[in-house]
Structures are given as C-alpha cells and as structure tokens.
Design a protein around this motif. Structure first.
Motif, PDB file in Angstrom:
ATOM      1  N   LYS A  53      -7.583  29.346 -12.267  1.00 40.18           N
ATOM      2  CA  LYS A  53      -6.228  29.713 -11.846  1.00 40.18           C
ATOM      3  C   LYS A  53      -5.197  29.278 -12.871  1.00 40.18           C
ATOM      4  O   LYS A  53      -4.236  29.997 -13.156  1.00 40.18           O
ATOM      5  N   TYR A  54      -5.383  28.074 -13.425  1.00 37.92           N
ATOM      6  CA  TYR A  54      -4.386  27.523 -14.335  1.00 37.92           C
ATOM      7  C   TYR A  54      -4.810  27.739 -15.781  1.00 37.92           C
ATOM      8  O   TYR A  54      -5.942  27.442 -16.161  1.00 37.92           O
ATOM      9  N   GLY A 223      -4.517  18.662  -2.528  1.00 36.31           N
ATOM     10  CA  GLY A 223      -5.283  19.546  -3.385  1.00 36.31           C
ATOM     11  C   GLY A 223      -6.446  20.193  -2.654  1.00 36.31           C
ATOM     12  O   GLY A 223      -6.463  20.328  -1.420  1.00 36.31           O
ATOM     13  N   SER A 249      -7.226  20.578  -8.069  1.00 39.64           N
ATOM     14  CA  SER A 249      -6.522  21.778  -7.625  1.00 39.64           C
ATOM     15  C   SER A 249      -7.030  22.925  -8.478  1.00 39.64           C
ATOM     16  O   SER A 249      -6.756  22.984  -9.682  1.00 39.64           O
ATOM     17  N   ASP A 286       0.997  17.801  -7.236  1.00 43.82           N
ATOM     18  CA  ASP A 286       0.293  18.976  -6.724  1.00 43.82           C
ATOM     19  C   ASP A 286       1.272  20.069  -6.329  1.00 43.82           C
ATOM     20  O   ASP A 286       1.015  21.266  -6.515  1.00 43.82           O
ATOM     21  N   ALA A 287       2.421  19.666  -5.768  1.00 44.49           N
ATOM     22  CA  ALA A 287       3.418  20.647  -5.344  1.00 44.49           C
ATOM     23  C   ALA A 287       4.086  21.330  -6.533  1.00 44.49           C
ATOM     24  O   ALA A 287       4.666  22.412  -6.390  1.00 44.49           O
ATOM     25  N   HIS A 289       2.610  22.637  -9.026  1.00 43.31           N
ATOM     26  CA  HIS A 289       1.776  23.773  -9.427  1.00 43.31           C
ATOM     27  C   HIS A 289       1.408  23.805 -10.905  1.00 43.31           C
ATOM     28  O   HIS A 289       1.026  24.854 -11.426  1.00 43.31           O
ATOM     29  N   ASN A 292       1.075  27.637 -15.746  1.00 49.27           N
ATOM     30  CA  ASN A 292       0.741  28.963 -15.241  1.00 49.27           C
ATOM     31  C   ASN A 292      -0.525  29.483 -15.877  1.00 49.27           C
ATOM     32  O   ASN A 292      -0.908  29.063 -16.929  1.00 49.27           O
TER      33      ASN A 292
END
Length: 292
Positions: A53-54, A223, A249, A286-287, A289, A292
């Motif tokens: 995802k990241y 997470g 995460s 964690d919040a 994110h 990207n």
C-alpha cells in the motif's frame, strides 16, 4: 593421407564450438537480463505478489507532533529556547536507503535521569515470487513478536511462518526491534541540559509483568498488528524501564522505543506512564498514514 586424417578432427572441433556458442546465446536469453528481482524469474510458475500500500516513508523527525514530544520529554520547555528547539528537532537516524527505512531519536537529560525516544519506519518490499509486500511484512512482524516473547502472538494460530527463516528486517538484530541509544556507563546521564522531571512516583522495583494489564502483550486497537513490550532493568548504580511498541500497517513496520533511566532506585519509572505515552504516539503515527 595425413590431410584426410585430420579433416574429421577439424570438423568435430568446429561443431563443438558452434554448439557452445548456441548454448551461451540461449542461456543469456533465458536469464532475462535486467528483469526486476521483485517480479520473479522469467518463466516462473509463481507470479510476483502485489506491491504494498505504501510506496514512500515520511520525514521521521517532523512526523512526530511537538505537543507529543513535550509530553514524552517532560521538562523540555524549561530549557533555553535554542536548546529546547534543538531537543525537539531530534536527530535523524543514518540509513542507506531513506525510501526503505527512516528513523529519528530524541534525548532529554534531567537531574533524576534520562529519557530516550526513537521512532523507526521500515517499508517492506518482498523479493519472493508469489509473496506480497504485505505478506512479507506480516512474516517479519510475527518474527519480532515471537522474539519478544509476546504471549498472544507466539501462540496465535494465524501466525504466518516466514518463507525465508534466515531473513531479518534490515538493520534489526535477530533478538527484536532496535534499541534506542543508551546513556553513559551505569545509566548515568552524560553532559547536557539539566532539566526538572517530576514525572516519577515512588514505587517498588518490579517488572511490568507483575500487572497483567501492563505486561508485554498484543494490542488490538493499533494498525493491522501491534504489541507492547516492557522491561525493567536494574544495576548497582541505576534502574531503567524500556518500553517498545511495534505495529504493522500494511507493508510498513513501525517501532517506537521509549525508556527512562534514573539513579534513584526509590523512584522507579512507572509502566503506566511510559506505556501510555508510547501507545498514544503510535496511534498518532498510524493516523498520519505514512507516505503515499
């Protein structure tokens, strides 16, 4: 007669040479040349796992909020303005690839001892055919939790064995997450600003494991996977409590190491205080994110 006798030998040598050249040409084509290792070998039956995802990581020293740092480093505001700014700015960890791993460290010295805080982000990339980045991150997380003897993680039937038992997260020792920098010999604070720290309450020297609610354990609300480890270490000249929070995460592993050292054994660093602040920081990170 001699000329005719040597002719078959020459022809045989030419045939062998020709076959060798053809074999070399075919081998180069099969190797795939510049094929990305993450995509697997050309012609492999197992396709490459999906990417994580990241794709990026944050700038770690600026990712932690200043208000959070002031809570975790009590007394920092009593320093001179320039010194307080330097303490809050932290020191970036030296890594060889900031696209894969970044970290930051903070250190506060007080008359009663020292506090260290470090955060570490690792973006996991799988180079195994058929294994996704997220699956590989899960494998590495499970290994860290098992090495830390986290009860629920060690006994979890859903734990996924690593496809490569010899692999470890880059830059992380086999025993678990990287430990923060420690103070001088015996835990005594080194040179630096001497700031007030009234956060420690009198208590008997005891491990956090004496209270099940504060013992090393898995965390369900952080997470995709998370655990907290808590260790109390006492020596002839000092005592320190080391709290570590590790969470996953997606394909990123985050390690928070937070410790408090003191030379006053009548005032042992409290588990509840250190664990609470470390977990609050973990939820904050964690919040955010990550990248990207």
């Amino acid at each position: 007669m001699q000329r005719r006798a040597y002719a078959p030998v020459a022809a045989l040598a030419a045939a062998v040479l020709s076959a060798g050249l053809a074999g070399c040409s075919g081998g180069a084509g099969a190797s795939g040349g510049g094929v990305d290792a993450k995509a697997g070998q050309a012609g492999s039956a197992a396709p490459a796992g999906p990417p994580g995802k990241y794709r990026n990581l944050p700038e770690p020293c600026g990712y932690v909020g200043r208000d959070t740092l002031r809570r975790m480093l009590p007394g920092v505001n009593e320093a001179e303005k320039d010194e307080a700014e330097k303490l809050l700015r932290g020191q970036a960890a030296i890594t060889y690839d900031t696209d894969r791993r970044v970290g930051c460290r903070w250190k506060l010295e007080t008359p009663n001892g020292t506090r260290h805080l470090s955060v570490d982000f690792e973006r996991v990339v799988s180079y195994q055919a058929g294994v996704s980045d997220e699956d590989r991150a899960q494998q590495l997380y499970d290994r860290l939790a098992t090495a830390a003897h986290i009860p629920a993680a060690a006994a979890s039937p859903s734990a996924k064995p690593s496809a490569n038992p010899s692999a470890q997260p880059s830059g992380t020792p086999s025993g678990g997450p990287s430990a923060p920098a420690s103070p001088g010999a015996g835990g005594n604070p080194g040179p630096g600003p001497q700031l007030a720290d009234a956060s420690m309450a009198p208590s008997a020297p005891a491990s956090a494991s004496s209270d099940p609610k504060l013992a090393p354990r898995s965390l369900d609300d952080l997470g995709d996977d998370a655990y907290v480890d808590d260790r109390l270490v006492s020596s002839a000249s000092s005592v320190h409590r080391d709290v570590t929070v590790v969470f996953r995460s997606a394909n990123v592993l985050v390690t928070i190491a937070y410790d408090q050292w003191t030379t006053d054994k009548q005032h042992v660093p409290a588990s509840q205080d250190l664990q609470g602040k470390a977990q609050s920081l973990a939820r904050e990170l964690d919040a955010g994110h990550f990248g990207n």
